[in-house]
Design an enzyme around this catalytic site. Structure first.
Site, PDB file in Angstrom:
ATOM      1  N   GLY A 185      -0.324  22.777  25.904  1.00 58.74           N
ATOM      2  CA  GLY A 185      -0.372  21.470  26.565  1.00 58.74           C
ATOM      3  C   GLY A 185      -1.741  20.825  26.631  1.00 58.74           C
ATOM      4  N   LYS A 194      23.050  21.142  20.691  1.00 60.51           N
ATOM      5  CA  LYS A 194      21.900  20.228  20.783  1.00 60.51           C
ATOM      6  C   LYS A 194      22.283  18.900  21.426  1.00 60.51           C
ATOM      7  CE  LYS A 194      18.123  19.096  17.643  1.00 60.51           C
ATOM      8  NZ  LYS A 194      17.327  20.282  17.677  1.00 60.51           N
ATOM      9  N   ARG A 244      10.495  21.649  18.245  1.00 60.93           N
ATOM     10  CA  ARG A 244      11.948  21.583  18.079  1.00 60.93           C
ATOM     11  C   ARG A 244      12.282  20.239  17.424  1.00 60.93           C
ATOM     12  NH1 ARG A 244      15.393  24.629  20.399  1.00 60.93           N
ATOM     13  NH2 ARG A 244      13.770  25.558  21.666  1.00 60.93           N
ATOM     14  N   ILE A 274      14.122  16.826  16.827  1.00 58.22           N
ATOM     15  CA  ILE A 274      14.821  15.871  17.687  1.00 58.22           C
ATOM     16  C   ILE A 274      16.162  15.534  17.016  1.00 58.22           C
ATOM     17  CG2 ILE A 274      14.716  13.530  18.661  1.00 58.22           C
ATOM     18  CD1 ILE A 274      12.666  15.393  19.931  1.00 58.22           C
ATOM     19  N   HIS A 302       0.762  16.058  14.429  1.00 56.74           N
ATOM     20  CA  HIS A 302       0.871  17.280  13.626  1.00 56.74           C
ATOM     21  C   HIS A 302      -0.513  17.667  13.110  1.00 56.74           C
ATOM     22  CE1 HIS A 302       2.818  20.314  11.231  1.00 56.74           C
ATOM     23  NE2 HIS A 302       2.042  19.952  10.220  1.00 56.74           N
TER      24      HIS A 302
HETATM   25  C1  GAR Z   1      -1.034  20.761  18.355  1.00 58.62           C
HETATM   26  O1  GAR Z   1      -2.014  21.201  17.441  1.00 58.62           O
HETATM   27  C2  GAR Z   1       0.017  19.928  17.648  1.00 58.62           C
HETATM   28  O2  GAR Z   1      -0.501  19.155  16.621  1.00 58.62           O
HETATM   29  C3  GAR Z   1       0.944  21.002  17.130  1.00 58.62           C
HETATM   30  O3  GAR Z   1       1.043  21.896  18.205  1.00 58.62           O
HETATM   31  C4  GAR Z   1      -0.216  21.954  18.871  1.00 58.62           C
HETATM   32  C5  GAR Z   1       0.007  21.871  20.364  1.00 58.62           C
HETATM   33  O4  GAR Z   1      -1.185  22.108  21.058  1.00 58.62           O
HETATM   34  N1  GAR Z   1       2.212  20.453  16.752  1.00 58.62           N
HETATM   35  C6  GAR Z   1       2.904  20.867  15.678  1.00 58.62           C
HETATM   36  O5  GAR Z   1       2.556  21.787  14.972  1.00 58.62           O
HETATM   37  C7  GAR Z   1       4.193  20.084  15.400  1.00 58.62           C
HETATM   38  N2  GAR Z   1       4.763  20.479  14.170  1.00 58.62           N
HETATM   39  P1  GAR Z   1      -1.266  21.815  22.618  1.00 58.62           P
HETATM   40  O6  GAR Z   1      -0.038  22.488  23.254  1.00 58.62           O
HETATM   41  O7  GAR Z   1      -2.536  22.461  23.067  1.00 58.62           O
HETATM   42  O8  GAR Z   1      -1.249  20.340  22.811  1.00 58.62           O
END
Ligand code: GAR
Length: 196
Positions: free
Chosen positions: A11, A64, A90, A92, A108
């Site tokens: 987060g 879902k 997940r 959508i 991403h």
């Molecule tokens: C982030 O690096 C985000 O880009 C990635 O998860 C991480 C969450 O970090 N998302 C993906 O890989 C989506 N495919 P956080 O929980 O510290 O924000």
């Protein structure tokens, strides 16, 4: 009207979005965290920041569609207009996509379409690329697909390992995501096929 953030993990992006939205006094507040992983660290952050959270596992629902129907009812209680995915691991489904057409965005940790899916940072380091980066895009039914809104490159230096490169990526995410979400909610960026 307000914004919901969906997250599954640590987060750090959620926290940065909330802090920046407050510092910059966004016209729409972040009024809800949706977390699909009970016990995830993001829930502690939401509590510390005073953001209401819905923590619910899809395993509690038959499918879902039922899971997303429940989320929809929570979203409407908080008058949510935008859904911001921040490490929500997940896909959508059609229930949310139809209720929020081009109103769901994702971040991403790669320059899409390279390295979609999980572990994008590890994949980039393993591949030996010299540059990767961060992408923010509108969400469609695919995995990290959907029209791209913004990208920033992040250099992978010779001495970088997964940990140091991940730190650089997160730094770039924390700069880019609040900026892009602000532009979206204020209408400076519009959805594909929409004028004005
Ligand atoms: C982030 O690096 C985000 O880009 C990635 O998860 C991480 C969450 O970090 N998302 C993906 O890989 C989506 N495919 P956080 O929980 O510290 O924000």
């Amino acid at each position: 009207m307000s914004i919901a953030v969906f997250a599954s993990g640590s987060g750090s992006n959620f926290q940065t979005l909330v802090e920046e939205s407050r510092r910059q006094q966004w016209p729409l507040p972040i009024r809800l965290l949706v977390c699909d992983k009970p016990g995830a660290k993001v829930l502690e952050r939401a509590e510390q920041l005073g953001v209401p959270a819905v923590s619910v596992s899809p395993k509690e629902f038959v499918d879902k569609a039922a899971f997303e129907a429940f989320l929809l009812s929570e979203l409407s209680k908080h008058q949510i207009e935008w859904i911001v995915l921040a490490g929500y691991m997940r896909l959508i489904g059609s229930t949310l996509l139809e209720a929020y057409p081009w109103r769901i965005v994702n971040i991403h940790p790669s320059l899409l379409p390279a390295f979609p899916g999980k572990n994008a940072i590890e994949q980039a380091v393993e591949y030996g690329v010299k540059v990767s980066g961060v992408t923010v895009h509108f969400v469609d039914a695919g995995m990290d697909t959907g029209p791209i809104i913004a990208q920033v490159p992040v250099q992978l230096d010779e001495q970088d390992n997964v940990e140091s490169f991940a730190a650089k990526i997160h730094q770039a995410e924390h700069r880019l995501y609040p900026e892009v979400v602000y532009r979206l909610i204020t209408g400076a960026v519009t959805a594909p096929g929409r004028i004005g």
